[in-house]
Design a protein around this motif. Structure first.
Motif, short mmCIF file in Angstrom:
data_model
loop_
_atom_site.label_atom_id
_atom_site.label_comp_id
_atom_site.label_asym_id
_atom_site.label_seq_id
_atom_site.Cartn_x
_atom_site.Cartn_y
_atom_site.Cartn_z
N GLN A 61 0.84 -1.21 0.00
CA GLN A 61 0.00 0.00 0.00
C GLN A 61 0.87 1.25 0.00
OE1 GLN A 61 -2.39 -1.02 3.42
NE2 GLN A 61 -4.12 -1.64 2.14
N ASN A 62 1.93 1.25 0.79
CA ASN A 62 2.85 2.39 0.83
C ASN A 62 3.53 2.62 -0.51
OD1 ASN A 62 2.24 2.92 3.49
ND2 ASN A 62 4.01 1.81 4.30
N ARG A 63 3.65 1.56 -1.29
CA ARG A 63 4.25 1.69 -2.63
C ARG A 63 3.22 2.06 -3.68
NH1 ARG A 63 8.89 -2.36 -4.33
NH2 ARG A 63 8.68 -0.94 -6.10
N GLY A 64 1.98 2.29 -3.24
CA GLY A 64 0.95 2.78 -4.14
C GLY A 64 0.08 1.72 -4.79
N PHE A 65 0.22 0.48 -4.37
CA PHE A 65 -0.58 -0.59 -4.96
C PHE A 65 -1.87 -0.78 -4.19
CE2 PHE A 65 3.78 -1.78 -6.18
CZ PHE A 65 3.62 -1.81 -7.55
N LYS A 66 -2.87 -1.29 -4.89
CA LYS A 66 -4.11 -1.71 -4.25
C LYS A 66 -3.84 -3.08 -3.63
CE LYS A 66 -6.72 0.58 -7.82
NZ LYS A 66 -7.23 0.33 -9.15
N VAL A 67 -4.37 -3.28 -2.43
CA VAL A 67 -4.15 -4.55 -1.73
C VAL A 67 -5.48 -5.04 -1.20
CG1 VAL A 67 -3.00 -5.67 0.22
CG2 VAL A 67 -1.80 -3.89 -1.05
N GLN A 68 -5.72 -6.31 -1.44
CA GLN A 68 -6.92 -6.95 -0.91
C GLN A 68 -6.46 -8.05 0.04
OE1 GLN A 68 -9.49 -8.58 -3.92
NE2 GLN A 68 -10.98 -9.32 -2.42
N LYS A 69 -6.94 -7.99 1.26
CA LYS A 69 -6.64 -9.00 2.27
C LYS A 69 -7.60 -10.16 2.06
CE LYS A 69 -6.48 -9.20 7.33
NZ LYS A 69 -6.66 -8.35 8.54
N VAL A 70 -7.05 -11.36 1.85
CA VAL A 70 -7.89 -12.52 1.57
C VAL A 70 -7.58 -13.66 2.54
CG1 VAL A 70 -8.12 -11.95 -0.88
CG2 VAL A 70 -6.28 -13.45 -0.15
N GLU A 71 -8.56 -14.48 2.75
CA GLU A 71 -8.39 -15.69 3.56
C GLU A 71 -7.84 -16.80 2.68
OE1 GLU A 71 -9.05 -15.90 6.91
OE2 GLU A 71 -9.53 -13.76 6.83
N ALA A 72 -6.99 -17.62 3.24
CA ALA A 72 -6.46 -18.78 2.50
C ALA A 72 -7.48 -19.91 2.60
CB ALA A 72 -5.11 -19.21 3.04
N THR A 73 -8.42 -19.89 1.67
CA THR A 73 -9.46 -20.92 1.62
C THR A 73 -9.53 -21.47 0.21
OG1 THR A 73 -11.18 -19.30 1.11
CG2 THR A 73 -10.86 -19.83 3.44
N GLY A 74 -10.25 -22.54 0.05
CA GLY A 74 -10.50 -23.10 -1.27
C GLY A 74 -9.23 -23.40 -2.05
N GLU A 75 -9.21 -22.94 -3.30
CA GLU A 75 -8.08 -23.22 -4.19
C GLU A 75 -6.77 -22.63 -3.65
OE1 GLU A 75 -6.70 -22.40 -8.79
OE2 GLU A 75 -8.79 -22.04 -8.24
N LEU A 76 -6.84 -21.42 -3.09
CA LEU A 76 -5.63 -20.80 -2.55
C LEU A 76 -5.07 -21.62 -1.39
CD1 LEU A 76 -3.56 -18.53 -2.40
CD2 LEU A 76 -5.19 -17.25 -0.97
N LYS A 77 -5.93 -22.09 -0.51
CA LYS A 77 -5.48 -22.91 0.61
C LYS A 77 -4.80 -24.18 0.09
CE LYS A 77 -6.85 -25.15 4.85
NZ LYS A 77 -7.87 -25.35 5.84
N GLY A 78 -5.38 -24.78 -0.93
CA GLY A 78 -4.79 -25.97 -1.53
C GLY A 78 -3.41 -25.70 -2.10
N MET A 79 -3.25 -24.55 -2.76
CA MET A 79 -1.94 -24.20 -3.32
C MET A 79 -0.91 -24.00 -2.22
SD MET A 79 -2.69 -21.74 -6.59
CE MET A 79 -4.07 -20.79 -5.99
N VAL A 80 -1.32 -23.34 -1.15
CA VAL A 80 -0.41 -23.11 -0.02
C VAL A 80 -0.02 -24.44 0.62
CG1 VAL A 80 -0.22 -22.08 2.29
CG2 VAL A 80 -1.22 -20.76 0.41
N GLU A 81 -1.00 -25.31 0.81
CA GLU A 81 -0.72 -26.63 1.40
C GLU A 81 0.23 -27.45 0.53
OE1 GLU A 81 -1.74 -28.37 4.29
OE2 GLU A 81 -2.23 -26.34 4.94
N ARG A 82 0.00 -27.45 -0.79
CA ARG A 82 0.88 -28.20 -1.70
C ARG A 82 2.30 -27.63 -1.69
NH1 ARG A 82 -3.99 -28.26 -4.33
NH2 ARG A 82 -3.49 -26.50 -5.71
N ALA A 83 2.41 -26.32 -1.60
CA ALA A 83 3.73 -25.68 -1.54
C ALA A 83 4.46 -26.10 -0.27
CB ALA A 83 3.61 -24.17 -1.61
N TYR A 84 3.74 -26.15 0.84
CA TYR A 84 4.34 -26.57 2.11
C TYR A 84 4.82 -28.02 2.02
CZ TYR A 84 4.77 -28.08 6.93
OH TYR A 84 5.25 -28.62 8.09
N VAL A 85 4.00 -28.89 1.47
CA VAL A 85 4.38 -30.30 1.33
C VAL A 85 5.61 -30.43 0.43
CG1 VAL A 85 3.64 -32.54 0.40
CG2 VAL A 85 2.10 -31.22 1.89
N ARG A 86 5.64 -29.67 -0.67
CA ARG A 86 6.83 -29.70 -1.56
C ARG A 86 8.08 -29.32 -0.80
NH1 ARG A 86 3.53 -27.29 -5.25
NH2 ARG A 86 4.42 -25.22 -4.91
#
Length: 146
Positions: A61-86
């Motif tokens: 935000q300080n660098r001027g970008f729009k930021v949306q705070k999101v919950e790690a659910t659904g597809e995103l949660k799956g991607m995060v979990e797979r990255a952790y397992v890797r």
């Protein structure tokens, strides 16, 4: 576009953990992502709501970008979990123990098999690590589930 980077485990170990180095590392990673992506002013970054990324949201935000705070659910949660397992598999953790629904316990048991070699792979900065878990992994035989 999704870009995956990892905060070093050492940032979650003493004394780095107490100094919240993981927050600074997250910001450095965000800057790397910006450098690679070359986003324009209209880009909206979706950043997970976890505390570890709280400094990233403010930094973007300080660098001027729009930021949306999101919950790690659904597809995103799956991607995060797979990255952790890797990452775990890359570090030598057998993939089959990571499939257990009680993964914390199976991973802790795996660390306890060779604590002098494997303790460096876990986040040891938490007070509970020194207060409880470190002592547990150095006990033999170890059976934490119950």
């Amino acid at each position: 576009m999704l870009m995956e980077r990892r905060i070093p485990t050492s940032s979650f170990q003493p004394p780095n953990f107490q100094n919240k180095k993981y927050l600074d590392d997250a910001v450095k990673i965000a800057d790397e992502i910006i450098e690679v992506m070359q986003p324009d002013a209209g880009t909206c970054f979706k950043v997970c709501s976890e505390y570890v990324l709280s400094s990233v949201r403010g930094h973007l935000q300080n660098r001027g970008f729009k930021v949306q705070k999101v919950e790690a659910t659904g597809e995103l949660k799956g991607m995060v979990e797979r990255a952790y397992v890797r990452w775990c598999v890359e570090e030598g953790v057998p993939e089959e123990i990571l499939q257990d629904k009680r993964r914390f316990w199976t991973l802790l048991e795996w660390v306890a098999e060779k604590p002098h070699l494997r303790e460096g792979l876990v986040k040891t900065g938490w007070a509970s690590w020194e207060r409880k878990w470190r002592e547990e992994i150095y006990k033999k035989p170890l059976k934490l589930r119950g």
